[in-house]
Structure formats: structure tokens, C-alpha cells
Write an enzyme that holds these catalytic residues in place. Structure first.
Site, PDB file in Angstrom:
ATOM      1  N   CYS A 121     -20.839  69.691  34.381  1.00 36.62           N
ATOM      2  CA  CYS A 121     -20.272  68.565  33.613  1.00 36.62           C
ATOM      3  C   CYS A 121     -21.269  67.410  33.549  1.00 36.62           C
ATOM      4  CB  CYS A 121     -18.974  68.077  34.241  1.00 36.62           C
ATOM      5  SG  CYS A 121     -17.548  69.139  33.959  1.00 36.62           S
ATOM      6  N   CYS A 149     -13.304  76.587  31.685  1.00 32.07           N
ATOM      7  CA  CYS A 149     -12.665  75.688  32.656  1.00 32.07           C
ATOM      8  C   CYS A 149     -11.268  75.259  32.210  1.00 32.07           C
ATOM      9  CB  CYS A 149     -13.543  74.464  32.885  1.00 32.07           C
ATOM     10  SG  CYS A 149     -15.201  74.888  33.409  1.00 32.07           S
ATOM     11  N   CYS A 186     -13.848  65.514  34.548  1.00 24.29           N
ATOM     12  CA  CYS A 186     -15.203  66.055  34.378  1.00 24.29           C
ATOM     13  C   CYS A 186     -16.247  65.015  34.730  1.00 24.29           C
ATOM     14  CB  CYS A 186     -15.408  66.534  32.949  1.00 24.29           C
ATOM     15  SG  CYS A 186     -15.312  65.225  31.720  1.00 24.29           S
ATOM     16  N   CYS A 231     -13.556  72.705  27.836  1.00 33.32           N
ATOM     17  CA  CYS A 231     -14.406  73.890  27.685  1.00 33.32           C
ATOM     18  C   CYS A 231     -13.620  75.155  28.039  1.00 33.32           C
ATOM     19  CB  CYS A 231     -15.602  73.784  28.621  1.00 33.32           C
ATOM     20  SG  CYS A 231     -16.732  72.442  28.214  1.00 33.32           S
TER      21      CYS A 231
HETATM   22  S1  SF4 Z   1     -15.908  71.643  31.600  1.00 33.43           S
HETATM   23 FE1  SF4 Z   1     -16.794  73.514  32.513  1.00 33.43          FE
HETATM   24  S2  SF4 Z   1     -18.192  74.442  31.007  1.00 33.43           S
HETATM   25 FE2  SF4 Z   1     -17.673  72.330  30.333  1.00 33.43          FE
HETATM   26  S3  SF4 Z   1     -19.352  71.098  31.055  1.00 33.43           S
HETATM   27 FE3  SF4 Z   1     -17.763  71.011  32.654  1.00 33.43          FE
HETATM   28  S4  SF4 Z   1     -18.158  72.729  34.083  1.00 33.43           S
HETATM   29 FE4  SF4 Z   1     -19.417  73.029  32.217  1.00 33.43          FE
END
Ligand code: SF4
Length: 232
Positions: A112, A200, A222, A197
Site C-alpha cells: 500500500c 485484498c 491502507c 484492490c
Molecule cells: S490494497 Fe492490497 S494490492 Fe492494493 S496496494 Fe494495498 S496491499 Fe497492494
């Protein structure tokens, strides 16, 4: 611009009145909206675009979003003639995975940071007002959210972070979507309640805790709404 005075005034106003007040007292050409194309963001955008049609719509394009999200983003950008700003990380997904492996499984905080937080910090620099679709009800981490807050970026720059729907409930959100017949992200119809995303995001087991479906319940934020420092 006296952020403290603005924040006090905005707190008592409806989203429409708060927006009218803000656009009358600040420089609308220095406003932007961060938008993940979730329902709340689309309501703020629907209000904002009628007053500032070319408002920059910052989408954090991590490369990991659902195909439905990309399709919906592109459809709404065309239908609403949006000024979409696709904010990209330094590395592509392929480059990051080849250097670090699949961080969303091993170190989602770092993922993130690289794909959302650092790109957003840079992208916010030109602006004075940052609109969001945040609501207090979304998470315990957001329960003290004010409609307008002064935030300081790591560079030292201060800007006004505005969450017009801070005190709205989930049913108010969907009441607005229904009343205005807004097109919405189709993933909601599959049971998703908080959508980020794809790796996740899951359908939450507890419908009363929408963000429990994010990051397997291991974290709630995040980092894009916690990296900047609230100054009041
Ligand atoms: S939500 Fe998941 S895939 Fe998206 S940036 Fe964060 S860790 Fe990476």
C-alpha cells in the site's frame, strides 16, 4: 484561508450547503477528489462535478483493482466527462513482483505504501482542498472524522481535507444513489460492501462491519487516510 473557521462552519452544514460555502470561500481551481469509484465517492463527485465540472478526479491505479472497477471507472469517465487523473506508482505490478514478490500476501503495508500512499502524497501537492468520500460509520478508525480538517503532507504543505458525507449512514448513501438513479459499481450487487484492490477485498462475513472484508480483517486502513497529519 482560515482552515479552523472553515472547519467549524462546514461541520453544521449539509453536503450541498457545505460545498456551496467552500466553493464561495476557497479557490475551486485548487480542489481535487480522491476517488476509488465506490458509492460514497460517486455521490461526492456527483455534487462536485455540477459546480466544478473539470475537478481533477484522482484514482490510485495500483494495477490490482477488479476488472469491474476499471470498466466502471472508464464508463463513468466517459458518461460524466470526468477529468480523470490516473495516479500510478513508480513500478508496474510486474516490476514490483519481480523485485519484492507478491507483497499483498507478504507485506500489504509495504505494498500500500508503494502503490497508494507515496503516489498520493506526490499527487496532492498542487492542491489546497482534498475532497474524499469518507464516513465516520465506515470504520472505528474514522469515528472522529470531521467534515473539514486541516492536514499537513510530509512535505510540510497544509491543505483542507473535506469529507462532505462524514455523518452519513449507509442507508443515506443508498438513498441518494436510488433517488438520483446513479450508476454504481456492479460489485455491490455481488455482496461487496467496501471495495479496493482485488487481492485484498472479500465479501465481509459481518455485514455490519463492511471493512472487515478488506485485507482479510488484518488491517482497516491502507494508509492514504493516515499518512497526513491532522493539525487541529
Ligand atoms: S490494497 Fe492490497 S494490492 Fe492494493 S496496494 Fe494495498 S496491499 Fe497492494
Amino acid at each position: 484561508m482560515d482552515h479552523e473557521q472553515i472547519a467549524r462552519t462546514v461541520e453544521a452544514l449539509s453536503p450541498e450547503d457545505a460545498l456551496a460555502y467552500l466553493l464561495g470561500t476557497t479557490d475551486a481551481s485548487r480542489a481535487c477528489l480522491t476517488c476509488s469509484f465506490q458509492a460514497e465517492d460517486m455521490i461526492v463527485l456527483d455534487l462536485l462535478r455540477k459546480k466544478v465540472p473539470d475537478v481533477p478526479v484522482l484514482f490510485l491505479d495500483t494495477g490490482y483493482h477488479f476488472a469491474n472497477t476499471y470498466e466502471y471507472r472508464d464508463r463513468m469517465t466517459k458518461d460524466w466527462s470526468l477529468n480523470l487523473v490516473n495516479v500510478l506508482p513508480k513500478q508496474t505490478v510486474e516490476q514490483q513482483e519481480s523485485q519484492f514478490g507478491i507483497l499483498n500476501r507478504t507485506n500489504p503495508t509495504q505494498c500500500c505504501q508503494l502503490r497508494k500512499v507515496e503516489p498520493l502524497m506526490q499527487a496532492l501537492e498542487p492542491y489546497e482542498i482534498w475532497f474524499t468520500g469518507l464516513r465516520r460509520e465506515q470504520s472505528p478508525t474514522r469515528k472522529n472524522l470531521k467534515k473539514a480538517e486541516e492536514h499537513r503532507l510530509p512535505s510540510g504543505k497544509a491543505l483542507l481535507k473535506v469529507s462532505l458525507l462524514a455523518d452519513w449512514t449507509w442507508s443515506q448513501v443508498w438513498g441518494y444513489v436510488g433517488a438520483k438513479q446513479l450508476d454504481y459499481l456492479p460489485l455491490y450487487d455481488q455482496g461487496y460492501l467496501s471495495i479496493g484492490c482485488e487481492p485484498c477485498t472479500a465479501i465481509p462475513e459481518d455485514p455490519n462491519n463492511p471493512r472487515s472484508g478488506r485485507w482479510g480483517g488484518k488491517k482497516l486502513e491502507c494508509g492514504i487516510h493516515t499518512f497526513s497529519e491532522r493539525t487541529e
